[in-house]
Design a protein around this motif. Structure first.
Motif, short mmCIF file in Angstrom:
data_model
loop_
_atom_site.label_atom_id
_atom_site.label_comp_id
_atom_site.label_asym_id
_atom_site.label_seq_id
_atom_site.Cartn_x
_atom_site.Cartn_y
_atom_site.Cartn_z
N GLN A 48 0.83 -1.20 0.00
CA GLN A 48 0.00 0.00 0.00
C GLN A 48 0.87 1.25 0.00
N LEU A 49 2.00 1.19 0.69
CA LEU A 49 2.93 2.32 0.71
C LEU A 49 3.50 2.57 -0.68
N LYS B 5 2.10 1.92 -3.51
CA LYS B 5 1.05 2.56 -4.31
C LYS B 5 0.93 4.05 -3.97
N GLY B 6 1.01 4.37 -2.68
CA GLY B 6 0.93 5.76 -2.26
C GLY B 6 2.08 6.60 -2.81
#
Length: 277
Positions: A34-35, A37-38
């Motif tokens: 998720q990081l 992607k961020g």
């Protein structure tokens, strides 16, 4: 411009792309993904801000990215340590992850079936292969859930609203429950076989799926494939069959059936399995 492009540059790009790809595979299903992607979204915003000369936004995003790169090693220390351990074992160059995942899924399903067998709780599990079974499960209860021992057992537990019918699995997901299957058209089956076994054979006659059946009367596990029924499978045998299934690839269409036949010959030498057909 093209004259300045060397074959070493192409090799450099290919190697870096492969390394980044393998690193991303190691991060799948972790918080660190998720990081990533961020950071990718922030990078796109920063590039857009520079193109349109948005100086304040560019300054803010630049400071944010700098702070993120400082915080990443602290916040995601467990994930980074895991990636380095995988690199140290050389697993980034191997297919160990697929093997481990297949073993985990095979263990989960095997434990569930053996537990149901011990409790003499009937169950019917259909393993979808290359032929889609949407016509069967589209009118059933959609789940699209991860495979686990607890979920499989609970789906077939008596008085559960979903226990009456089949559960359909597609590789790594449970697609649907309470599925009603077409019954076999073979009239030469033993009269001792009930509706569950006839449905298990019926779905294998109209597709290349295979089915695993737990008999509540006899407390045995059976395999249905290509319209044939093999009864009395042992725990070790069931696990190996499931491992072959979860490891099978689309391009190896005939390989799985041959592996299953070898497994059954090992269980019942000279017979290829206790075929009812």
């Amino acid at each position: 411009m093209l004259g300045l492009f060397r074959w070493q540059d192409l090799l450099d790009i290919v190697i870096i792309s492969f390394v980044v790809y393998r690193l991303l595979l190691l991060l799948v299903d972790t918080r660190a993904m998720q990081l990533v992607k961020g950071i990718f979204v922030l990078g796109l915003l920063a590039a857009a801000a520079r193109v349109f000369e948005l100086q304040a936004l560019s300054w803010l995003l630049g400071k944010s990215l700098t702070a993120l790169f400082i915080a990443i090693p602290i916040v995601f220390q467990p994930e980074l340590r895991r990636v380095l351990e995988e690199l140290g074992r050389g697993q980034i160059w191997q297919r160990r992850q697929a093997q481990e995942r297949a073993e985990q899924l095979a263990d989960e399903v095997t434990r569930a079936l053996v537990y149901l067998q011990g409790q003499k709780i009937g169950a019917l599990l259909v393993l979808e292969r290359t032929t889609g079974l949407k016509d069967v499960w589209r009118t059933a209860v959609r789940l699209d859930a991860e495979i686990s021992q607890e979920l499989v057992v609970s789906l077939f537990w008596p008085n559960n609203p979903l226990h009456d019918g089949a559960v359909i699995v597609n590789k790594e997901r449970i697609l649907a429950a309470a599925c009603y299957l077409p019954l076999t058209e073979n009239s030469n089956l033993s009269r001792w076989l009930g509706t569950r076994h006839r449905a298990a054979l019926g779905v294998t006659e109209v597709s290349d799926a295979m089915s695993l059946i737990v008999s509540e009367e006899r407390g045995e596990i059976s395999l249905g494939i290509k319209g044939h029924l093999s009864r009395g499978l042992k725990e070790k045998q069931v696990r190996r069959l499931l491992l072959h299934y979860f490891l099978a690839r689309e391009e190896q269409k005939g390989g799985l059936l041959e592996q299953l036949r070898r497994e059954l010959r090992e269980l019942w030498p000279g017979s290829g399995g206790k075929n009812e057909i």
